[in-house]
Design a protein around this motif. Structure first.
Motif, short mmCIF file in Angstrom:
data_model
loop_
_atom_site.label_atom_id
_atom_site.label_comp_id
_atom_site.label_asym_id
_atom_site.label_seq_id
_atom_site.Cartn_x
_atom_site.Cartn_y
_atom_site.Cartn_z
N ILE A 270 0.74 -1.18 -0.16
CA ILE A 270 0.40 -0.17 0.10
C ILE A 270 0.77 1.44 0.02
CG2 ILE A 270 -2.06 1.20 0.81
CD1 ILE A 270 -2.50 -1.31 2.46
N SER A 271 0.52 2.34 -1.33
CA SER A 271 1.13 3.76 -0.94
C SER A 271 0.32 4.53 -0.64
CB SER A 271 2.14 3.32 -2.39
OG SER A 271 1.08 3.45 -3.49
N VAL A 272 0.77 5.38 -0.54
CA VAL A 272 -0.15 7.49 -0.46
C VAL A 272 0.64 8.64 -1.00
CG1 VAL A 272 -1.38 8.29 1.01
CG2 VAL A 272 -0.27 5.81 2.11
N HIS A 273 -0.37 8.69 -1.43
CA HIS A 273 0.07 9.69 -2.30
C HIS A 273 -0.98 10.74 -2.20
CE1 HIS A 273 2.29 6.96 -4.70
NE2 HIS A 273 1.52 6.09 -4.01
N GLU A 274 -0.08 11.99 -1.82
CA GLU A 274 -1.16 13.64 -1.86
C GLU A 274 -1.29 14.01 -3.34
OE1 GLU A 274 0.44 16.39 0.82
OE2 GLU A 274 0.98 15.48 2.66
N LEU A 275 -2.76 14.48 -3.91
CA LEU A 275 -2.54 14.33 -5.42
C LEU A 275 -1.85 15.81 -5.23
CD1 LEU A 275 -5.96 13.24 -5.59
CD2 LEU A 275 -4.59 12.46 -6.59
N GLN A 276 -1.55 16.55 -6.64
CA GLN A 276 -1.36 17.60 -6.47
C GLN A 276 -1.62 18.25 -7.87
OE1 GLN A 276 1.40 18.73 -4.41
NE2 GLN A 276 1.32 17.11 -3.40
N PRO A 277 -2.33 19.71 -8.25
CA PRO A 277 -2.37 20.22 -9.15
C PRO A 277 -2.38 19.77 -11.07
CG PRO A 277 -1.75 21.55 -8.17
CD PRO A 277 -1.71 20.94 -7.04
N ASP A 278 -1.16 19.25 -10.59
CA ASP A 278 -0.49 19.01 -12.51
C ASP A 278 -0.67 17.27 -12.05
OD1 ASP A 278 0.47 21.13 -13.04
OD2 ASP A 278 2.43 20.74 -11.79
N ASP A 279 -1.20 16.79 -11.29
CA ASP A 279 -1.89 15.29 -11.77
C ASP A 279 -3.11 15.31 -12.44
OD1 ASP A 279 0.33 14.45 -9.99
OD2 ASP A 279 -1.15 14.10 -7.95
N GLN A 280 -3.10 14.01 -13.40
CA GLN A 280 -3.70 14.73 -14.51
C GLN A 280 -4.84 12.68 -14.60
OE1 GLN A 280 -4.03 17.27 -16.84
NE2 GLN A 280 -2.32 18.08 -15.61
N PHE A 281 -4.45 11.83 -14.65
CA PHE A 281 -5.09 10.45 -14.46
C PHE A 281 -3.93 9.82 -14.48
CE2 PHE A 281 -2.54 12.21 -18.71
CZ PHE A 281 -2.35 10.78 -18.75
N VAL A 282 -5.45 8.03 -13.85
CA VAL A 282 -3.84 7.49 -12.65
C VAL A 282 -4.68 6.59 -14.10
CG1 VAL A 282 -3.64 6.07 -11.69
CG2 VAL A 282 -3.78 8.56 -11.14
N ILE A 283 -3.64 5.38 -14.61
CA ILE A 283 -4.01 4.39 -15.39
C ILE A 283 -4.11 3.11 -14.29
CG2 ILE A 283 -3.74 2.68 -17.29
CD1 ILE A 283 -1.74 4.78 -18.54
N PHE A 284 -5.37 2.33 -14.35
CA PHE A 284 -5.23 0.98 -13.56
C PHE A 284 -5.65 -0.02 -14.85
CE2 PHE A 284 -5.59 2.58 -9.07
CZ PHE A 284 -6.27 3.77 -8.75
N ALA A 285 -4.32 -0.94 -14.34
CA ALA A 285 -4.56 -2.04 -15.66
C ALA A 285 -4.07 -3.57 -15.33
CB ALA A 285 -4.09 -1.65 -16.83
N SER A 286 -4.45 -4.95 -15.94
CA SER A 286 -4.16 -5.73 -15.07
C SER A 286 -2.80 -5.74 -16.06
CB SER A 286 -4.61 -6.98 -15.70
OG SER A 286 -5.24 -6.86 -16.58
#
Length: 359
Positions: A270-286
């Motif tokens: 498990i990792s934890v990330h503070e979202l930043q204004p430059d974060d655009q999208f996250v891809i979740f894929a197998s």
């Protein structure tokens, strides 16, 4: 002053809860052969598109997005939950995760009245224990269920924090804008558990120092006990409880000697990330996607294809791309990346841009 203003705005936001998942028979979408898709749908803060493709007539994989209250309590916390469950050996484990993991997360979030790493870890553990109980009940009639398992990749966005939890070799990749160049940089958020990775093989040897055959190179592929490539999963009870590694389980799954402790783990990274204004999208894929695309290639495709498209799949994978600003699909070489809007809004307060989570 600023923190109190943000708290006030969040307190005023009380969205309803919406659930979107695909389990092979979802009438809300459309079916074209082995392709299931939903062009547009609504969730808390906007639209989404979603698709699933299967390699054969038995769909072993599941995916879901839950948006709204992340607790059994009406007071929250609120956020968005994304899950990608890449099954193997059969569909039972991925279906069980799809039906139970989010409920467990809501239960533990209600107990702690917050979202945390501990809540997510307990939800994974409860799901694993529940599937163990299912295997115990079905073993006399359906012993092969002991050899069914699933990778489990989860993302939770709550209070400007993105939690990533993973078992197996699915992957979460963030697309972050670089203002100086206009590019979008790929940042891998998840740790993978596949013994093709040297560090994972070393981890297995350190956990099982008395077993020289804990990882075996078989047909040029590294496998745990010569059987499976991943070192962590939900299910795969035949490699976690010795009493299920015996007849009438198929001989190809049975080990020569009983084992005293679980060979595979169900403890998620498990990792934890503070979202930043430059974060655009996250891809979740197998892993089916990442066998064909690098992290940066996948991010570039999403960034450069902002419109919905539909075509022909050439391979099987489960994927959800959660866009922090827009809903979109992207197509590359017959492979889809599916994008959903998470609903991360940014409010201009004073002279700076402050990330505000209004889900």
């Amino acid at each position: 002053m600023l923190s109190r203003l943000i708290s006030f705005l969040k307190a005023c936001w009380r969205p309803s809860s919406d659930r979107y998942s695909h389990s092979g028979s979802d009438a809300a979408g459309r079916q074209e052969g082995l392709l299931w898709y939903k062009d547009t749908g609504k969730h808390i803060n906007g639209d989404f598109s979603m698709a699933v493709v299967q390699a054969n007539n038995l769909l072993e994989d599941q995916s879901q997005i839950e948006s709204g209250c992340l607790s059994l309590l009406d007071t929250g916390p609120f956020g968005t939950f994304v899950g990608v469950y890449d099954g193997h050996g059969g569909p039972e484990t991925s279906r069980y995760i799809n039906d139970n993991l989010f409920h467990h997360l809501k239960r533990f979030a209600a107990e702690q009245q917050s979202m945390s790493v501990d809540v997510i870890r307990k939800a994974f553990q409860a799901t694993e224990e529940g599937f163990f109980n299912l295997v115990a009940k079905q073993w006399p009639m359906k012993p092969q269920i002991a050899a069914v398992g699933s990778c489990c990749l989860v993302g939770v966005v709550c209070n400007d924090i993105l939690y990533i939890a993973n078992l197996g070799d699915s992957r979460a990749v963030l697309g972050r804008a670089v203002r100086a160049t206009g590019e979008v940089l790929a940042i891998q958020l998840s740790a993978e558990h596949n013994v093709s990775i040297e560090s994972v093989r070393q981890e297995m040897h350190s956990m099982h120092p008395d077993d020289s055959n804990i990882v075996v190179l078989k047909h040029n592929v590294w496998r745990v006990k010569g059987l499976i490539q991943i070192s962590r999963s939900i299910g795969d009870v035949y490699l976690k409880k010795s009493e299920y590694n015996r007849e009438p389980l198929y001989s190809k799954f049975r080990l020569r000697e009983p084992f005293k402790k679980p060979i595979l783990s169900s403890d998620p990274a498990i990792s934890v990330h503070e979202l930043q204004p430059d974060d655009q999208f996250v891809i979740f894929a197998s892993d089916g996607l990442w066998e064909h695309l690098s992290n940066q290639e996948a991010v570039d495709i999403v960034q450069n294809n902002p419109h919905n498209v539909r075509g022909t799949f050439s391979d099987c994978f489960v994927g959800i791309c959660v866009s922090l600003f827009d809903a979109q699909w992207a197509l590359h070489g017959g492979l889809y990346i599916i994008n959903l809007m998470l609903g991360i809004d940014y409010a201009v307060l004073g002279s700076g841009i402050v990330p505000m989570h209004l889900i």
